[in-house]
Design a protein around this motif. Structure first.
Motif, PDB file in Angstrom:
ATOM      1  N   ASN A  34     -15.544   2.525   1.562  1.00 29.74           N
ATOM      2  CA  ASN A  34     -14.506   1.730   2.217  1.00 29.74           C
ATOM      3  C   ASN A  34     -13.691   0.953   1.190  1.00 29.74           C
ATOM      4  O   ASN A  34     -14.257   0.316   0.303  1.00 29.74           O
ATOM      5  CB  ASN A  34     -15.124   0.739   3.199  1.00 29.74           C
ATOM      6  N   LEU A  35     -12.391   1.003   1.332  1.00 28.39           N
ATOM      7  CA  LEU A  35     -11.521   0.145   0.537  1.00 28.39           C
ATOM      8  C   LEU A  35     -11.467  -1.197   1.254  1.00 28.39           C
ATOM      9  O   LEU A  35     -11.003  -1.285   2.391  1.00 28.39           O
ATOM     10  CB  LEU A  35     -10.115   0.744   0.414  1.00 28.39           C
ATOM     11  N   LEU A  36     -11.977  -2.234   0.611  1.00 29.34           N
ATOM     12  CA  LEU A  36     -12.049  -3.546   1.251  1.00 29.34           C
ATOM     13  C   LEU A  36     -10.714  -4.269   1.238  1.00 29.34           C
ATOM     14  O   LEU A  36     -10.361  -4.949   2.199  1.00 29.34           O
ATOM     15  CB  LEU A  36     -13.107  -4.407   0.563  1.00 29.34           C
ATOM     16  N   ASP A  37      -9.981  -4.134   0.142  1.00 25.55           N
ATOM     17  CA  ASP A  37      -8.694  -4.815   0.047  1.00 25.55           C
ATOM     18  C   ASP A  37      -7.933  -4.283  -1.157  1.00 25.55           C
ATOM     19  O   ASP A  37      -8.508  -3.656  -2.048  1.00 25.55           O
ATOM     20  CB  ASP A  37      -8.884  -6.327  -0.103  1.00 25.55           C
ATOM     21  N   HIS A  38      -6.653  -4.514  -1.153  1.00 30.94           N
ATOM     22  CA  HIS A  38      -5.774  -4.247  -2.290  1.00 30.94           C
ATOM     23  C   HIS A  38      -4.979  -5.526  -2.475  1.00 30.94           C
ATOM     24  O   HIS A  38      -4.210  -5.914  -1.595  1.00 30.94           O
ATOM     25  CB  HIS A  38      -4.860  -3.058  -1.982  1.00 30.94           C
ATOM     26  N   LEU A  39      -5.211  -6.190  -3.594  1.00 30.94           N
ATOM     27  CA  LEU A  39      -4.521  -7.443  -3.887  1.00 30.94           C
ATOM     28  C   LEU A  39      -3.454  -7.205  -4.938  1.00 30.94           C
ATOM     29  O   LEU A  39      -3.687  -6.503  -5.919  1.00 30.94           O
ATOM     30  CB  LEU A  39      -5.499  -8.490  -4.417  1.00 30.94           C
ATOM     31  N   ILE A  40      -2.308  -7.818  -4.722  1.00 32.92           N
ATOM     32  CA  ILE A  40      -1.233  -7.790  -5.707  1.00 32.92           C
ATOM     33  C   ILE A  40      -1.003  -9.234  -6.139  1.00 32.92           C
ATOM     34  O   ILE A  40      -0.819 -10.118  -5.303  1.00 32.92           O
ATOM     35  CB  ILE A  40       0.057  -7.195  -5.125  1.00 32.92           C
ATOM     36  N   SER A  51      -5.475  -8.861   4.634  1.00 26.18           N
ATOM     37  CA  SER A  51      -5.025 -10.033   5.399  1.00 26.18           C
ATOM     38  C   SER A  51      -3.767  -9.755   6.206  1.00 26.18           C
ATOM     39  O   SER A  51      -3.537 -10.390   7.236  1.00 26.18           O
ATOM     40  CB  SER A  51      -4.770 -11.212   4.459  1.00 26.18           C
ATOM     41  N   HIS A  52      -2.965  -8.808   5.737  1.00 31.22           N
ATOM     42  CA  HIS A  52      -1.741  -8.449   6.451  1.00 31.22           C
ATOM     43  C   HIS A  52      -1.956  -7.276   7.417  1.00 31.22           C
ATOM     44  O   HIS A  52      -0.994  -6.712   7.937  1.00 31.22           O
ATOM     45  CB  HIS A  52      -0.624  -8.126   5.455  1.00 31.22           C
ATOM     46  N   GLY A  53      -3.207  -6.905   7.633  1.00 35.50           N
ATOM     47  CA  GLY A  53      -3.520  -5.860   8.605  1.00 35.50           C
ATOM     48  C   GLY A  53      -3.191  -4.452   8.154  1.00 35.50           C
ATOM     49  O   GLY A  53      -3.091  -3.547   8.982  1.00 35.50           O
ATOM     50  N   LEU A  54      -3.041  -4.250   6.847  1.00 34.71           N
ATOM     51  CA  LEU A  54      -2.669  -2.930   6.337  1.00 34.71           C
ATOM     52  C   LEU A  54      -3.870  -2.102   5.893  1.00 34.71           C
ATOM     53  O   LEU A  54      -3.710  -0.956   5.486  1.00 34.71           O
ATOM     54  CB  LEU A  54      -1.672  -3.081   5.182  1.00 34.71           C
ATOM     55  N   ILE A  55      -5.058  -2.694   5.982  1.00 40.52           N
ATOM     56  CA  ILE A  55      -6.301  -1.964   5.716  1.00 40.52           C
ATOM     57  C   ILE A  55      -7.197  -2.180   6.928  1.00 40.52           C
ATOM     58  O   ILE A  55      -7.461  -3.325   7.308  1.00 40.52           O
ATOM     59  CB  ILE A  55      -6.992  -2.460   4.431  1.00 40.52           C
ATOM     60  N   PRO A  56      -7.645  -1.096   7.542  1.00 43.57           N
ATOM     61  CA  PRO A  56      -8.484  -1.242   8.740  1.00 43.57           C
ATOM     62  C   PRO A  56      -9.838  -1.852   8.404  1.00 43.57           C
ATOM     63  O   PRO A  56     -10.331  -1.725   7.284  1.00 43.57           O
ATOM     64  CB  PRO A  56      -8.633   0.186   9.249  1.00 43.57           C
ATOM     65  N   LYS A  57     -10.421  -2.505   9.398  1.00 44.07           N
ATOM     66  CA  LYS A  57     -11.755  -3.111   9.218  1.00 44.07           C
ATOM     67  C   LYS A  57     -12.817  -2.050   9.176  1.00 44.07           C
ATOM     68  O   LYS A  57     -12.749  -1.031   9.728  1.00 44.07           O
ATOM     69  CB  LYS A  57     -12.052  -4.081  10.351  1.00 44.07           C
TER      70      LYS A  57
END
Length: 57
Positions: A34-40, A51-57
């Motif tokens: 699972n990809l947990l997040d992508h931070l820029i 946080s912006h809903g672009l990665i599903p839970k």
């Protein structure tokens, strides 16, 4: 989790950032990772795809 900085300083994701994130999610699904997040990061701010809903839970 993927993290990168924007050389422009603007943490808003580009079209390419969104496309890469989608491909990482798809690849992770195949590998059962699972990809947990992508931070820029930019200008002492950040953008979180999760946080912006672009990665599903």
């Amino acid at each position: 989790m993927v993290v990168h900085n924007q050389l422009s300083g603007n943490p808003e994701p580009s079209r390419a950032d969104k496309e890469v994130t989608t491909k990482l999610i798809e690849a992770g699904n195949i590998l059962e990772i699972n990809l947990l997040d992508h931070l820029i990061i930019g200008n002492n701010q950040h953008f979180s795809f999760f946080s912006h809903g672009l990665i599903p839970k």
